[in-house]
Write a protein that holds these residues in place. Sequence first.
Motif, short mmCIF file in Angstrom:
data_model
loop_
_atom_site.label_atom_id
_atom_site.label_comp_id
_atom_site.label_asym_id
_atom_site.label_seq_id
_atom_site.Cartn_x
_atom_site.Cartn_y
_atom_site.Cartn_z
N UNK A 93 -24.79 -7.74 0.68
CA UNK A 93 -23.98 -8.96 0.88
C UNK A 93 -22.68 -8.89 0.10
N UNK A 94 -22.76 -8.42 -1.13
CA UNK A 94 -21.55 -8.32 -1.95
C UNK A 94 -20.58 -7.31 -1.35
N UNK A 95 -21.09 -6.16 -0.87
CA UNK A 95 -20.20 -5.18 -0.23
C UNK A 95 -19.52 -5.79 0.99
N UNK A 96 -20.26 -6.55 1.77
CA UNK A 96 -19.67 -7.19 2.96
C UNK A 96 -18.59 -8.19 2.56
N UNK A 97 -18.88 -8.99 1.53
CA UNK A 97 -17.91 -9.98 1.08
C UNK A 97 -16.65 -9.29 0.56
N UNK A 98 -16.82 -8.23 -0.20
CA UNK A 98 -15.68 -7.51 -0.75
C UNK A 98 -14.87 -6.83 0.36
N UNK A 99 -15.54 -6.30 1.37
CA UNK A 99 -14.84 -5.66 2.47
C UNK A 99 -14.00 -6.68 3.23
N UNK A 100 -14.55 -7.86 3.47
CA UNK A 100 -13.80 -8.91 4.16
C UNK A 100 -12.61 -9.33 3.31
N UNK A 101 -12.83 -9.52 2.01
CA UNK A 101 -11.75 -9.91 1.11
C UNK A 101 -10.68 -8.83 1.04
N UNK A 102 -11.09 -7.56 0.96
CA UNK A 102 -10.14 -6.45 0.87
C UNK A 102 -9.30 -6.37 2.14
N UNK A 103 -9.95 -6.56 3.30
CA UNK A 103 -9.22 -6.52 4.56
C UNK A 103 -8.22 -7.67 4.64
N UNK A 104 -8.60 -8.85 4.16
CA UNK A 104 -7.71 -10.01 4.21
C UNK A 104 -6.54 -9.86 3.28
N UNK A 105 -6.76 -9.29 2.11
CA UNK A 105 -5.70 -9.15 1.12
C UNK A 105 -4.83 -7.95 1.43
N UNK A 106 -5.42 -6.86 1.84
CA UNK A 106 -4.67 -5.65 2.12
C UNK A 106 -4.25 -4.95 0.84
N UNK A 107 -3.63 -3.83 0.99
CA UNK A 107 -3.15 -3.07 -0.15
C UNK A 107 -1.76 -3.55 -0.55
N UNK A 108 -1.48 -3.66 -1.85
CA UNK A 108 -0.15 -4.04 -2.27
C UNK A 108 0.84 -2.92 -1.94
N UNK A 109 2.11 -3.31 -1.79
CA UNK A 109 3.15 -2.32 -1.50
C UNK A 109 3.25 -1.32 -2.64
N UNK A 110 3.14 -1.80 -3.88
CA UNK A 110 3.19 -0.93 -5.05
C UNK A 110 1.81 -0.97 -5.70
N UNK A 111 1.21 0.17 -5.89
CA UNK A 111 -0.15 0.19 -6.44
C UNK A 111 -0.18 -0.13 -7.92
N UNK A 112 0.95 -0.17 -8.60
CA UNK A 112 0.99 -0.57 -10.00
C UNK A 112 0.41 0.45 -10.95
N UNK A 113 0.41 1.71 -10.58
CA UNK A 113 -0.16 2.75 -11.43
C UNK A 113 0.49 2.82 -12.80
N UNK A 114 1.80 2.68 -12.84
CA UNK A 114 2.51 2.74 -14.12
C UNK A 114 2.10 1.59 -15.03
N UNK A 115 1.96 0.39 -14.45
CA UNK A 115 1.57 -0.77 -15.23
C UNK A 115 0.12 -0.60 -15.71
N UNK A 116 -0.76 -0.16 -14.82
CA UNK A 116 -2.16 0.05 -15.22
C UNK A 116 -2.26 1.07 -16.36
N UNK A 117 -1.47 2.14 -16.26
CA UNK A 117 -1.48 3.14 -17.33
C UNK A 117 -1.00 2.54 -18.65
N UNK A 118 0.05 1.71 -18.58
CA UNK A 118 0.56 1.07 -19.80
C UNK A 118 -0.49 0.13 -20.39
N UNK A 119 -1.20 -0.58 -19.54
CA UNK A 119 -2.24 -1.49 -20.02
C UNK A 119 -3.37 -0.69 -20.66
N UNK A 120 -3.74 0.44 -20.07
CA UNK A 120 -4.79 1.28 -20.62
C UNK A 120 -4.42 1.81 -22.01
N UNK A 121 -3.14 1.97 -22.28
CA UNK A 121 -2.71 2.49 -23.58
C UNK A 121 -2.69 1.41 -24.67
N UNK A 122 -2.81 0.14 -24.27
CA UNK A 122 -2.88 -0.94 -25.26
C UNK A 122 -4.20 -0.84 -26.03
#
Length: 188
Positions: free
Chosen positions: A90-119
Amino acid sequence: MTRASRPEPADRLSEVLTAVAPDLLKYLQRRVNGADAADLLAETMTTAWRREHLLPGEPEQARMWLYGIARNTLLNAERSERRRLRLADRLRSMLAVHHDAVGQPADTGGEVRDAIERLEPHLAELIRLVHWDGLTLVDAAALIGIPASTARGRYQRAKQELREALGSESIGTDGGTFDARHNAGAIS
């Protein structure tokens, strides 16, 4: 056998468990993997100790009583596993529906995620709770278990370190920005 020479129920249960445990383990191993079988045997023994007052007096009946407890323990574990799998589906189904509705962001934010990981970990968690999970600073502070004033100071420090790491005055993780106004009303 006189009443004085009759062993105590706990002693009898110890004797029966010592004699039957290897067979119970084999019984369980034929039905589940080794690690789970050992856990189920431990649970069987725990249940037997809780119910030692019900231990039959005749050795073969005592043996079958333990097998009955082991079988019920196994059935309970199987039911729990089926419930866990249904919930995961059920959770996988809910997440799949949510992921499809939201879609992928134009910028994946890898640089920001890396900076956050270094905090420092406690600063990174605060940033994630506020910007990724949408909590207010007050709610994030409560979840982490720190005073709101401490969260405010850590949040400001984390924003400054992120600005320095990314070389920008205003940065975002999901299109939003880290600025002094974010959640300003949440902490008084």
